[in-house]
Design an enzyme around this catalytic site. Structure first.
Site, mmCIF file in Angstrom:
data_model
loop_
_atom_site.group_PDB
_atom_site.id
_atom_site.type_symbol
_atom_site.label_atom_id
_atom_site.label_comp_id
_atom_site.label_asym_id
_atom_site.label_seq_id
_atom_site.Cartn_x
_atom_site.Cartn_y
_atom_site.Cartn_z
ATOM 1 N N SER A 1 0.828 -1.236 0.000
ATOM 2 C CA SER A 1 0.000 0.000 0.000
ATOM 3 C C SER A 1 0.849 1.267 0.000
ATOM 4 O O SER A 1 0.315 2.371 -0.039
ATOM 5 C CB SER A 1 -0.936 0.000 1.220
ATOM 6 N N GLU B 1 6.026 2.057 11.062
ATOM 7 C CA GLU B 1 5.369 1.283 10.009
ATOM 8 C C GLU B 1 4.749 0.055 10.649
ATOM 9 O O GLU B 1 5.468 -0.789 11.187
ATOM 10 C CB GLU B 1 6.400 0.869 8.948
#
Ligand SMILES: Cc1cc2cn([C@H]3C[C@H](O)[C@@H](CO)O3)c(=O)nc2[nH]1
Length: 224
Positions: free
Chosen positions: A20, A92
């Site tokens: 993504s 992340e």
């Protein structure tokens, strides 16, 4: 000015499906010196004392999913706990997506035996009870499964080449249920959604939108 080991920085969790654009999103923020970037330690998962746990997991999920997710969670906890000298920290993924997206999916698929799932879930609950984890904003890079499936093939990370579209679709639904529909798990922070189907040229505008939100919220927190 923030002290040397700023244990409570404004913490942003960057979440989204495989492919993504999370790493690309974090790289956009390298331009700011007041932000610490913690990218997903995939290289640690690909080489733990010579063992490529990521590859083992994709090649034989039933045998290796437990081992892999146990190590992923440890590396995530390490990132959550890392003190930073900057007022803002971007991570992340997180222990939350570990539990609510990946472990959840592997349990529902039967890749994780219910007893293995129970152990991972107990670890998650224990950590939530006993260890303070900072989460002030979630940036959700929302994508369409077919778009990211194409990217995964183009990116050609060897271990992921046999990931089927169905797996991406199931992970997408779990991200949507967690962060948008709010149907099955707690959401630890407000969610800022980004249209991450946009290709690299157009997406900088989207990043700028989040930049403003992140820095404004960070200033609010830091100035308190
Ligand atoms: C928290 C968390 C991240 C994460 C990534 N992965 C996989 C998806 C990608 O193929 C690769 C890098 O994100 O690792 C996983 O199986 N389980 C995970 N749990």
């Amino acid at each position: 000015k923030m002290n040397a080991s700023n244990l409570k920085p404004f913490t942003v969790l960057v979440e989204g499906n495989i492919g993504s654009g999370k790493t690309t999103f974090l790289e956009h923020f390298q331009q700011f010196e007041d932000i610490t970037l913690l990218t997903e330690p995939v290289e640690e998962w690909r080489n733990l004392k010579g063992w490529n746990l990521l590859d083992l997991m994709y090649k034989d999920p039933a045998k290796w999913a437990m081992t892999f997710q146990a190590y992923v969670s440890m590396t995530m906890l390490d990132m959550h706990r890392r003190p930073t000298s900057t007022p803002v920290k971007l991570m992340e993924r997180s222990l939350y997506s570990a539990r609510y997206c990946f472990v959840e999916h592997m349990m529902r698929q039967g890749t994780l035996h219910p007893a293995q799932f129970a152990v991972l879930d107990e670890w998650f609950r224990f950590i939530q009870r006993e260890i303070p984890i900072e989460a002030d904003l979630i940036v959700y890079l929302k994508t369409t499964p077919s778009v990211v499936h194409e990217r995964i093939k183009r990116r050609a990370r060897s271990e992921e080449q046999c990931v089927p579209l169905s797996y991406i679709e199931e992970l997408h639904k779990l991200h949507e249920d967690w962060l948008v529909n709010r149907t099955f798990a707690e959401c630890p922070a407000p969610v800022l959604m980004i249209d991450a189907d946009l290709d690299l040229t157009q997406i900088t505008e989207e990043y700028k939108k989040s930049e403003h939100q992140i820095l404004r919220r960070a200033v609010d927190v830091v100035m308190q």
